[in-house]
Design an enzyme around this catalytic site. Structure first.
Site, PDB file in Angstrom:
ATOM      1  N   ASN A  12       5.223  -7.635 -11.811  1.00 39.49           N
ATOM      2  CA  ASN A  12       4.563  -8.553 -12.781  1.00 39.49           C
ATOM      3  C   ASN A  12       3.227  -8.282 -12.520  1.00 39.49           C
ATOM      4  OD1 ASN A  12       3.616 -10.666 -14.348  1.00 39.49           O
ATOM      5  ND2 ASN A  12       4.347 -12.382 -12.952  1.00 39.49           N
ATOM      6  N   LYS A  14       0.855  -9.545 -14.524  1.00 42.75           N
ATOM      7  CA  LYS A  14       0.062 -10.800 -14.901  1.00 42.75           C
ATOM      8  C   LYS A  14      -0.824 -10.287 -15.932  1.00 42.75           C
ATOM      9  CE  LYS A  14       1.431 -12.980 -10.642  1.00 42.75           C
ATOM     10  NZ  LYS A  14       1.239 -13.877  -9.389  1.00 42.75           N
ATOM     11  N   HIS A  98       8.038 -18.514 -15.101  1.00 40.96           N
ATOM     12  CA  HIS A  98       7.132 -18.419 -13.811  1.00 40.96           C
ATOM     13  C   HIS A  98       6.445 -19.518 -13.351  1.00 40.96           C
ATOM     14  CE1 HIS A  98       4.137 -16.588 -11.221  1.00 40.96           C
ATOM     15  NE2 HIS A  98       4.786 -15.380 -11.249  1.00 40.96           N
ATOM     16  N   GLU A 170      11.216 -17.936  -6.251  1.00 42.22           N
ATOM     17  CA  GLU A 170       9.736 -17.468  -5.750  1.00 42.22           C
ATOM     18  C   GLU A 170       9.076 -18.942  -5.263  1.00 42.22           C
ATOM     19  OE1 GLU A 170       8.021 -14.064  -8.068  1.00 42.22           O
ATOM     20  OE2 GLU A 170       7.493 -15.881  -9.169  1.00 42.22           O
ATOM     21  N   GLY A 176       1.032 -15.080  -4.068  1.00 45.94           N
ATOM     22  CA  GLY A 176      -0.332 -14.666  -4.200  1.00 45.94           C
ATOM     23  C   GLY A 176      -1.145 -15.511  -2.787  1.00 45.94           C
ATOM     24  N   SER A 216       4.582 -12.935  -2.310  1.00 45.26           N
ATOM     25  CA  SER A 216       3.848 -11.958  -1.225  1.00 45.26           C
ATOM     26  C   SER A 216       4.719 -10.711  -0.779  1.00 45.26           C
ATOM     27  CB  SER A 216       3.084 -12.678  -0.182  1.00 45.26           C
ATOM     28  OG  SER A 216       2.081 -13.656  -0.758  1.00 45.26           O
TER      29      SER A 216
HETATM   30  C1  PEP Z   1       4.410 -13.311  -8.644  1.00 41.15           C
HETATM   31  O1  PEP Z   1       3.679 -13.900  -9.220  1.00 41.15           O
HETATM   32  O2  PEP Z   1       5.620 -13.585  -9.082  1.00 41.15           O
HETATM   33  C2  PEP Z   1       4.515 -13.179  -7.335  1.00 41.15           C
HETATM   34  C3  PEP Z   1       5.595 -12.950  -6.453  1.00 41.15           C
HETATM   35  O3  PEP Z   1       3.036 -12.786  -6.638  1.00 41.15           O
HETATM   36  P1  PEP Z   1       2.831 -12.123  -5.385  1.00 41.15           P
HETATM   37  O4  PEP Z   1       3.715 -11.057  -5.233  1.00 41.15           O
HETATM   38  O5  PEP Z   1       1.402 -11.836  -5.673  1.00 41.15           O
HETATM   39  O6  PEP Z   1       2.930 -13.129  -4.428  1.00 41.15           O
END
Ligand code: PEP
Length: 254
Positions: A12, A14, A98, A170, A176, A216
């Site tokens: 993703n 973003k 999300h 998630e 993040g 992450s």
């Molecule tokens: C996300 O935004 O779906 C996500 C998992 O971000 P990150 O991998 O940066 O934690």
């Protein structure tokens, strides 16, 4: 890695990358990953790069996803993008609900559910995101929150549609932040989601539906997460922006 469900790893991006940057990233991803078939690989660029990325991956095993879509098919919805418009660029997947959209655009389970129905109607596979905040986890409410989100987002979808969909667990506190759920924490919630799907539908649907972990994920932790029995892939944010780390997450997961 020998798993009954094929892993699906999605990046993703973003609100990152210009068209030129997206093209450059895809050019390098193609060299590294272009023929891998053991894992379903998906990249989700911003809307503005879909057209060029779609052309660039045409002769590869990399598939295209979008980061959001409207619940409506057309009409007076300024700034929105419909499922049919995504299909014009051979988009196959769409991320729905999300946590950033839940938090900043105030998306509700009801809205996400409408979008999931619209996605299915257009033969797009929704990646439906669920996850608890740190506060909810610390208050012992993780399962309750996940239950409400899963039940709300899947409302009136039939078993066949749920098998086609992807669920993404998630934990909001892991997105993040550099904090990854421990393997035990991830497996616990994934198993809980699968049991919930079995309860709402049946065991066949539950055994088919793929549940991604997101939060992450990096090259260094991908393998231990992907080896968990109920983890069927990853939704990757930050680490998907760098060609090397996204490619390594995929290679370390095979
Ligand atoms: C996300 O935004 O779906 C996500 C998992 O971000 P990150 O991998 O940066 O934690």
């Amino acid at each position: 890695m020998n798993k009954t469900r094929k892993l699906i790893i999605a990046g993703n991006w973003k609100m990152n990358k210009t068209v030129a940057e997206a093209q450059d990233m895809v050019r390098r991803l193609k060299i590294d990953l272009g023929t891998i078939k053991d894992v379903d690989m998906v990249i989700c660029p911003p809307f503005t790069a879909l057209a060029e990325v779609s052309k660039a991956i045409i002769d590869t095993t990399i598939r295209l996803g979008a980061q959001n879509m409207s619940e409506n098919n057309f009409g007076a919805h300024t700034g929105e993008i419909a499922a049919g418009m995504l299909k014009e660029f051979s988009v196959r997947y769409v991320i729905l609900g999300h946590s950033e959209r839940r938090q900043f655009q105030k998306e509700t389970n009801e809205l996400i559910c409408k979008k999931a129905h619209a996605a299915h109607a257009a033969s797009l596979k929704p990646i439906i995101c669920v996850g608890e905040t740190l506060e909810e986890r610390e208050a012992g409410k993780t399962q309750k929150v996940i239950e409400t989100q899963v039940v709300g987002c899947l409302k009136n979808l039939n078993g066949g549609q749920v098998m086609e969909a992807i669920l993404a667990y998630e934990p909001v506190w892991a997105i993040g932040t550099g904090k990854t759920a421990t393997p035990d924490q991830a497996q616990d919630v994934h198993a809980y989601i699968r049991a919930l799907v079995a309860q709402l539908y049946d065991e066949t649907v539950a055994q088919h539906v793929r549940i991604q972990y997101g939060g992450s994920v990096k090259p260094g932790n991908a393998r231990e997460l992907m080896e968990l029995p109920d983890v069927d892939g990853a939704l990757v944010g930050g680490a998907s922006l760098d060609e090397r780390s996204f490619a390594d997450i995929i290679k370390n997961s095979i």
